[in-house]
Design a protein around this motif. Sequence first.
Motif, PDB file in Angstrom:
ATOM      1  N   ALA A   1     -32.193  -4.392  12.632  1.00 31.28           N
ATOM      2  CA  ALA A   1     -33.155  -3.480  12.006  1.00 31.28           C
ATOM      3  C   ALA A   1     -34.556  -4.077  11.963  1.00 31.28           C
ATOM      4  N   LYS A   2     -34.645  -5.387  11.780  1.00 31.35           N
ATOM      5  CA  LYS A   2     -35.956  -6.024  11.646  1.00 31.35           C
ATOM      6  C   LYS A   2     -36.615  -6.275  12.993  1.00 31.35           C
ATOM      7  N   TYR A   3     -35.888  -6.857  13.937  1.00 34.55           N
ATOM      8  CA  TYR A   3     -36.508  -7.316  15.175  1.00 34.55           C
ATOM      9  C   TYR A   3     -36.418  -6.313  16.318  1.00 34.55           C
ATOM     10  N   ILE A   4     -35.533  -5.325  16.217  1.00 31.72           N
ATOM     11  CA  ILE A   4     -35.439  -4.320  17.276  1.00 31.72           C
ATOM     12  C   ILE A   4     -36.072  -3.005  16.848  1.00 31.72           C
TER      13      ILE A   4
ATOM     14  N   LEU B   1     -26.085  -9.277  10.873  1.00 30.94           N
ATOM     15  CA  LEU B   1     -26.281  -8.697  12.192  1.00 30.94           C
ATOM     16  C   LEU B   1     -27.109  -7.415  12.126  1.00 30.94           C
ATOM     17  N   VAL B   2     -26.737  -6.526  11.196  1.00 23.41           N
ATOM     18  CA  VAL B   2     -27.472  -5.263  11.050  1.00 23.41           C
ATOM     19  C   VAL B   2     -28.904  -5.521  10.575  1.00 23.41           C
ATOM     20  N   GLY B   3     -29.076  -6.435   9.643  1.00 26.06           N
ATOM     21  CA  GLY B   3     -30.421  -6.760   9.174  1.00 26.06           C
ATOM     22  C   GLY B   3     -31.298  -7.325  10.283  1.00 26.06           C
TER      23      GLY B   3
ATOM     24  N   ALA C   1     -38.475  -3.885   2.629  1.00 27.27           N
ATOM     25  CA  ALA C   1     -38.027  -2.995   1.554  1.00 27.27           C
ATOM     26  C   ALA C   1     -37.034  -1.953   2.074  1.00 27.27           C
ATOM     27  N   HIS C   2     -37.365  -1.297   3.183  1.00 27.84           N
ATOM     28  CA  HIS C   2     -36.463  -0.292   3.741  1.00 27.84           C
ATOM     29  C   HIS C   2     -35.220  -0.934   4.350  1.00 27.84           C
ATOM     30  N   ASN C   3     -35.374  -2.120   4.897  1.00 30.59           N
ATOM     31  CA  ASN C   3     -34.235  -2.813   5.503  1.00 30.59           C
ATOM     32  C   ASN C   3     -33.199  -3.183   4.450  1.00 30.59           C
TER      33      ASN C   3
END
Length: 228
Positions: A164-167, A159-161, A173-175
């Motif tokens: 972080a990626k789409y929003i 969920l967090v990934g 790398a940072h994700n």
Amino acid sequence: MSRAGVDLVASPNLRLQIGDRLTIVGESTAVKNVIAILGDEAKLLTSPNQVAIFLGIFLGVLLGSMPIMIPGISTPIRLGIAGGPIIVGILVGAFGPRFHITTYTTQSANLMMRQFGIVVYLAGLGVDAGAHFFETVFQSEGLLWIGLGFMLTIVPILLVGFIAKYIFHLDYAHNVGMICGSMANPMALNFANTTVESDDPSVSYTTVYPLSMFLRVITAQLIIMLFL
């Protein structure tokens, strides 16, 4: 500029520290003037400053063993041997140069300490968890706990990934470094570093790990004292 194996972009607000490696471009006379001020003796950096390292460990363990009273709770909480050194490390990194505390560590010693710490950590987990592993897992309650553990670890990470990626449009790398830091999982970070060539996962990991470890240590003790 390179610091502890991490490339940094020069800026007016960037403070130089012992062990920083600078790439200087200019006329030979100007470069010599800079060398006269900053120095160019790589041999002086072949040995880490062990005094600062062990002083930080000592103060961290001392801080972690000190009881902290919270209003409304009769039993004090402690940061432990994990939370104490983290807080001291942050303080030394932020204020150490002002008190002329040199925390420089060679890249080889840094990598050695990382890998050694991970090996000892995994060995400790294996000794503690392996004693009654099979007799615990192969029963109805054991499978239930494994299922609950899977849900509590995998679902929040995905969920967090995704967020972080789409929003927030965070790159891979940072994700992945941020997720490893939020789990306080150095083994996952070690694998993540093998998937990319840069040190971006480690940099992202260090920005999240201290707060995550602090909250995990404090929250676990608060839950035990309030509900058990």
